[in-house]
Design a protein around this motif. Structure first.
Motif, PDB file in Angstrom:
ATOM      1  N   SER A  17     -21.266   1.599 -27.391  1.00 50.45           N
ATOM      2  CA  SER A  17     -20.255   1.097 -28.322  1.00 50.45           C
ATOM      3  C   SER A  17     -18.883   1.676 -27.990  1.00 50.45           C
ATOM      4  O   SER A  17     -18.762   2.770 -27.444  1.00 50.45           O
ATOM      5  CB  SER A  17     -20.633   1.445 -29.761  1.00 50.45           C
ATOM      6  OG  SER A  17     -20.458   2.826 -30.004  1.00 50.45           O
ATOM      7  N   TYR A  18     -17.870   0.901 -28.324  1.00 47.41           N
ATOM      8  CA  TYR A  18     -16.478   1.270 -28.062  1.00 47.41           C
ATOM      9  C   TYR A  18     -15.708   1.001 -29.355  1.00 47.41           C
ATOM     10  O   TYR A  18     -16.153   0.184 -30.177  1.00 47.41           O
ATOM     11  CB  TYR A  18     -15.942   0.408 -26.905  1.00 47.41           C
ATOM     12  CG  TYR A  18     -14.696   0.956 -26.272  1.00 47.41           C
ATOM     13  CD1 TYR A  18     -14.719   2.176 -25.600  1.00 47.41           C
ATOM     14  CD2 TYR A  18     -13.483   0.261 -26.336  1.00 47.41           C
ATOM     15  CE1 TYR A  18     -13.573   2.687 -25.026  1.00 47.41           C
ATOM     16  CE2 TYR A  18     -12.330   0.775 -25.759  1.00 47.41           C
ATOM     17  CZ  TYR A  18     -12.388   1.986 -25.105  1.00 47.41           C
ATOM     18  OH  TYR A  18     -11.248   2.506 -24.539  1.00 47.41           O
ATOM     19  N   PRO A  19     -14.577   1.676 -29.580  1.00 49.39           N
ATOM     20  CA  PRO A  19     -13.828   1.388 -30.813  1.00 49.39           C
ATOM     21  C   PRO A  19     -13.592  -0.117 -30.954  1.00 49.39           C
ATOM     22  O   PRO A  19     -13.334  -0.796 -29.969  1.00 49.39           O
ATOM     23  CB  PRO A  19     -12.499   2.119 -30.595  1.00 49.39           C
ATOM     24  CG  PRO A  19     -12.818   3.190 -29.586  1.00 49.39           C
ATOM     25  CD  PRO A  19     -13.931   2.668 -28.744  1.00 49.39           C
ATOM     26  N   LYS A  20     -13.695  -0.586 -32.201  1.00 48.13           N
ATOM     27  CA  LYS A  20     -13.483  -2.018 -32.425  1.00 48.13           C
ATOM     28  C   LYS A  20     -12.026  -2.356 -32.138  1.00 48.13           C
ATOM     29  O   LYS A  20     -11.111  -1.736 -32.693  1.00 48.13           O
ATOM     30  CB  LYS A  20     -13.813  -2.391 -33.872  1.00 48.13           C
ATOM     31  CG  LYS A  20     -15.301  -2.389 -34.171  1.00 48.13           C
ATOM     32  CD  LYS A  20     -16.008  -3.599 -33.593  1.00 48.13           C
ATOM     33  CE  LYS A  20     -17.475  -3.626 -33.951  1.00 48.13           C
ATOM     34  NZ  LYS A  20     -18.302  -2.588 -33.292  1.00 48.13           N
ATOM     35  N   HIS A 269     -17.693  12.843 -31.500  1.00 51.16           N
ATOM     36  CA  HIS A 269     -17.270  13.105 -32.877  1.00 51.16           C
ATOM     37  C   HIS A 269     -16.023  13.980 -32.928  1.00 51.16           C
ATOM     38  O   HIS A 269     -15.593  14.374 -34.002  1.00 51.16           O
ATOM     39  CB  HIS A 269     -18.401  13.794 -33.657  1.00 51.16           C
ATOM     40  CG  HIS A 269     -19.574  12.897 -33.897  1.00 51.16           C
ATOM     41  ND1 HIS A 269     -20.833  13.368 -34.090  1.00 51.16           N
ATOM     42  CD2 HIS A 269     -19.658  11.554 -33.960  1.00 51.16           C
ATOM     43  CE1 HIS A 269     -21.668  12.346 -34.264  1.00 51.16           C
ATOM     44  NE2 HIS A 269     -20.967  11.240 -34.188  1.00 51.16           N
ATOM     45  N   SER A 270     -15.496  14.300 -31.778  1.00 49.03           N
ATOM     46  CA  SER A 270     -14.327  15.183 -31.747  1.00 49.03           C
ATOM     47  C   SER A 270     -13.141  14.440 -31.132  1.00 49.03           C
ATOM     48  O   SER A 270     -13.271  13.761 -30.115  1.00 49.03           O
ATOM     49  CB  SER A 270     -14.665  16.423 -30.914  1.00 49.03           C
ATOM     50  OG  SER A 270     -13.486  17.095 -30.572  1.00 49.03           O
ATOM     51  N   LEU A 271     -11.995  14.641 -31.748  1.00 51.05           N
ATOM     52  CA  LEU A 271     -10.783  14.008 -31.215  1.00 51.05           C
ATOM     53  C   LEU A 271     -10.228  14.777 -30.025  1.00 51.05           C
ATOM     54  O   LEU A 271      -9.359  14.298 -29.303  1.00 51.05           O
ATOM     55  CB  LEU A 271      -9.708  13.943 -32.311  1.00 51.05           C
ATOM     56  CG  LEU A 271     -10.026  13.029 -33.497  1.00 51.05           C
ATOM     57  CD1 LEU A 271      -8.947  13.140 -34.563  1.00 51.05           C
ATOM     58  CD2 LEU A 271     -10.151  11.578 -33.042  1.00 51.05           C
ATOM     59  N   LEU A 308     -14.153   6.819 -32.411  1.00 47.67           N
ATOM     60  CA  LEU A 308     -12.913   7.438 -31.930  1.00 47.67           C
ATOM     61  C   LEU A 308     -11.772   6.425 -31.907  1.00 47.67           C
ATOM     62  O   LEU A 308     -12.002   5.228 -31.782  1.00 47.67           O
ATOM     63  CB  LEU A 308     -13.128   7.965 -30.514  1.00 47.67           C
ATOM     64  CG  LEU A 308     -14.119   9.124 -30.358  1.00 47.67           C
ATOM     65  CD1 LEU A 308     -14.388   9.379 -28.878  1.00 47.67           C
ATOM     66  CD2 LEU A 308     -13.567  10.379 -31.023  1.00 47.67           C
ATOM     67  N   PRO A 309     -10.532   6.911 -31.988  1.00 43.30           N
ATOM     68  CA  PRO A 309      -9.421   6.006 -31.704  1.00 43.30           C
ATOM     69  C   PRO A 309      -9.523   5.524 -30.245  1.00 43.30           C
ATOM     70  O   PRO A 309     -10.002   6.270 -29.380  1.00 43.30           O
ATOM     71  CB  PRO A 309      -8.190   6.890 -31.896  1.00 43.30           C
ATOM     72  CG  PRO A 309      -8.655   8.070 -32.683  1.00 43.30           C
ATOM     73  CD  PRO A 309     -10.104   8.256 -32.345  1.00 43.30           C
ATOM     74  N   LYS A 316     -11.122  10.120 -22.796  1.00 42.25           N
ATOM     75  CA  LYS A 316     -12.372  10.860 -22.543  1.00 42.25           C
ATOM     76  C   LYS A 316     -13.114  10.245 -21.349  1.00 42.25           C
ATOM     77  O   LYS A 316     -13.646  10.956 -20.501  1.00 42.25           O
ATOM     78  CB  LYS A 316     -13.258  10.850 -23.795  1.00 42.25           C
ATOM     79  CG  LYS A 316     -12.770  11.802 -24.883  1.00 42.25           C
ATOM     80  CD  LYS A 316     -13.760  11.889 -26.040  1.00 42.25           C
ATOM     81  CE  LYS A 316     -13.231  12.795 -27.130  1.00 42.25           C
ATOM     82  NZ  LYS A 316     -14.059  13.967 -27.389  1.00 42.25           N
ATOM     83  N   MET A 317     -13.153   8.897 -21.317  1.00 40.35           N
ATOM     84  CA  MET A 317     -13.847   8.228 -20.205  1.00 40.35           C
ATOM     85  C   MET A 317     -13.147   8.528 -18.878  1.00 40.35           C
ATOM     86  O   MET A 317     -13.788   8.727 -17.845  1.00 40.35           O
ATOM     87  CB  MET A 317     -13.876   6.714 -20.430  1.00 40.35           C
ATOM     88  CG  MET A 317     -14.787   6.257 -21.548  1.00 40.35           C
ATOM     89  SD  MET A 317     -15.067   4.470 -21.517  1.00 40.35           S
ATOM     90  CE  MET A 317     -13.428   3.806 -21.651  1.00 40.35           C
TER      91      MET A 317
END
Lengths: 331, 333
Positions: A17-20, A269-271, A308-309, A316-317
């Motif tokens: 999954s990726y941010p919507k 879960h961490s920004l 995540l935003p 991150k990726m």
């Protein structure tokens, strides 16, 4: 996959999954309220999928996903498309946030493709990169639904497994080479009987399948469940490790782990964005433990990036892919 | 044998309670309106329990995001961190973080009891507290204290909560220690829990319950917990009924009054009287009182089914009392 060669060592991937990406959530709501037909929804959801795919390619991910832009939730999405389910009422997940826990009221039956179209579209724009076919597993579907029909967990999980197998067969027939079954619920009940129940279902799902067979498990007492799942009929376990401070690694070594490993190295879960050096350090740590070859390590996030935003998820990726590149030179 | 029914803990939120809390978070309604909405929803929940004939009721705690949060919010040197899965549920609690010795700024329970006791009449209200061991071991402890010391500090605050709740009109104090059913729980945890529960309920032992749910505790853990002076001990007999039956038959409840969590709070199907009866038969010769309750809080199922469970529990208790000649108890002494 023509045009793209997945690195032999430390290929990078995502859990799914990726941010919507707008307007994905609006489209999901409109489809549910009947303002959009399924056909219209499928057409319009391509734009967010295309953005999610673009982000993954730009970040340097080797084996990508469609970003699960069509899926409101990993259980509800499938429950809405399998015969025998009816929509549930709201059940709280945390704070004042809820999901509509679906209810099984009739015999479950596969009636139409659920994830194939999104996979085909993502593949068409992936510039040759393989796209994972990702589906919620039978144990998680069972545990996160209410059952008013079967009353027998074994019977229910096998029925769910048959439906999932049918969907996977459709994907593989279209050329999918990486199939991932998500089972986050398994680690919450880390007992032998539960693991054996899922094994029976995975036999149905994966028997004779001509594709890489992956099971994703996360967040829970993974170290307690590991001894019971080592003989699962899968090629790879994709595991959350960063969030639990890699405490699982000594157990994997101790148990003689010999499958491929989806190595979760960024915390979803961490920004805070893990640096390239940090992630490279996590890869080095694994290699120094000397129980798995670089060819069997797939570097990825702990879990789906959806909470995540978008900018954080992409960063991150990107760092993950950079770290894998550096590791390839060294190991 | 005397028998009575009781709901264990919190309820799910009705649609209007969800909206009220959402609006509170968004800051779009005045505080008093939110409180009114919560009170109306709580009255609905209390009314359902009264209709089911329970002598003791809960207000439903529908404004609690999780069992720890209202206490974390009411104490100094505490805050919350990210989400963590709450046992084997698809529900997450915010991890309490202790940055120093907890120090109450205000008390949580007395206001609630005063607010709801008239609505609950003629039944009596039960006050529910998180157990100090579950609280300490399910938190991040940056306090500089050991986990045992932290649990003890928490227990002293909860003791004051319990006393003030009783003074405000609560008839029972329930202390929830689900951590003791966890696979990581040990005899030492149970020993600590028993000691600290005794501190919390000192002077009101005959009005106190210790509850353990989501699993059946290990025998050694349960045996150790039996040393508590709390009168009632609750276990969840639904999640692992074979192990539950073995525990009930082989260890029993000692001098304590059993509270059987025999109505499944995590599934929406109607419960069968025969399942409950099986457990009653296993203990009827050794106890003179039994309480039948829900296997855990009802907030893991949708609101309409939670109300249904209240009805089902009331009906089953009444049916089994009639069938077996038990003395059905519906008015709190």
């Amino acid at each position: 996959m023509a045009g793209y060669e997945v690195p032999r060592k430390f290929p990078t991937t995502v859990v799914g999954s990726y941010p919507k990406i707008p307007p994905a959530m609006d489209l999901i709501k409109k489809r549910r309220s009947g303002d959009l037909t399924e056909e219209e929804f499928r057409k319009l959801i391509k734009e967010p999928i295309s953005e999610a795919v673009k982000d993954q390619i730009e970040a340097g991910i080797d084996i990508i996903s469609d970003g699960e832009q069509s899926r409101e939730d990993m259980v509800v999405y499938f429950a809405e498309r399998v015969q025998g389910y009816r929509p549930g009422d709201w059940v709280r997940i945390f704070d004042n946030v809820y999901f509509r826990k679906p209810i099984i009221v009739g015999e479950l039956r596969w009636i139409r493709e659920m994830i194939v179209e999104d996979w085909i579209y993502a593949t068409s724009i992936s510039m040759g990169r393989p796209v994972k076919g990702i589906i919620t597993g039978p144990y998680t579907m069972m545990e996160w639904s209410f059952d008013l029909k079967y009353g027998d967990r074994r019977e229910l999980i096998i029925e769910l497994a048959k439906i999932i197998r049918k969907e996977i067969d459709e994907l593989v027939a279209r050329g999918a080479r990486y199939i991932q079954v998500d089972e986050p619920a398994l680690s919450t009940r880390p007992w032998r009987e539960e693991a054996e129940l899922l094994k029976e279902a995975l036999d149905v799902i994966f028997k004779g399948l001509d594709a890489k067979r992956i099971v994703h498990i996360c967040y829970g007492r993974l170290e307690k469940i590991i001894p019971y799942i080592l003989d699962y009929p899968v090629d790879q376990f994709d595991l959350e490790l960063k969030n639990s401070n890699f405490r699982l690694l000594p157990y994997l070594k101790e148990y003689g782990y010999d499958k491929e490993l989806g190595y979760g190295v960024v915390d979803v879960h961490s920004l805070q964005i893990e640096t390239v050096e940090e992630i490279k350090g996590y890869i080095d740590m694994l290699m120094k433990m000397d129980f798995i070859a670089p060819e069997k390590v797939y570097v990825d996030p702990d879990c789906g990036l959806k909470r995540l935003p978008r900018s954080v998820a992409k960063a991150k990726m990107k760092n993950l892919a950079e770290a894998a590149k550096l590791a390839r030179r060294e190991w | 044998m005397k028998i009575w029914g009781m709901i264990l803990g919190g309820f799910p939120r009705s649609r209007y309670a969800r909206y009220a809390l959402r609006d509170r978070e968004r800051g779009v309604t005045p505080f008093a309106e939110d409180v009114e909405a919560i009170d109306r929803a709580s009255a609905q929940i209390i009314g359902a329990q009264l209709a089911a004939g329970f002598p003791v009721v809960v207000d439903g705690m529908i404004d609690w995001h999780d069992i720890f949060r209202p206490f974390v919010d009411a104490w100094r040197n505490t805050t919350v961190d990210g989400l963590l899965r709450y046992f084997d549920n698809n529900f997450f609690y915010r991890i309490p973080v202790f940055t120093g010795e907890p120090d109450p700024r205000e008390y949580v329970l007395p206001r609630r009891i005063l607010r709801f006791k008239e609505i609950a009449d003629p039944a009596s209200l039960k006050a529910v507290l998180p157990g100090p061991v579950s609280f300490a071991y399910m938190s991040k402890n940056n306090s500089g204290l050991s986990n045992e010391e932290l649990a003890e500090k928490i227990a002293y605050i909860l003791r004051d909560e319990a006393r003030k709740a009783i003074d405000s009109g609560a008839s029972l104090i329930q202390i929830d220690e689900p951590f003791l059913a966890d696979i990581d729980a040990t005899r030492d945890h149970a020993r600590l829990a028993a000691e600290l529960v005794d501190k919390i309920v000192e002077g009101v032992e005959d009005k106190s319950i210790v509850s353990i749910y989501f699993n059946i505790p290990e025998s050694s853990v349960f045996e150790e917990l039996l040393n508590t002076r709390a009168k009632y001990i609750m276990i969840d007999v639904v999640d692992a009924p074979i192990r539950a039956e073995s525990l009930v038959k082989n260890i029993g409840f000692g001098d304590h009054t059993p509270v059987l969590g025999a109505i499944d709070s995590r599934r929406i199907i109607d419960d069968k009287p025969s399942f409950v009866e099986n457990f009653l038969k296993a203990i009827e010769s050794s106890v003179d009182e039994v309480v039948v309750t829900t296997s855990t809080w009802l907030d893991l199922i949708p609101f309409r089914y939670a109300l249904r469970k209240v009805y089902v529990l009331g009906r089953i208790v009444e049916e089994l009392a009639g069938r077996n000649g038990y003395d059905l108890y519906s008015i709190w002494r």
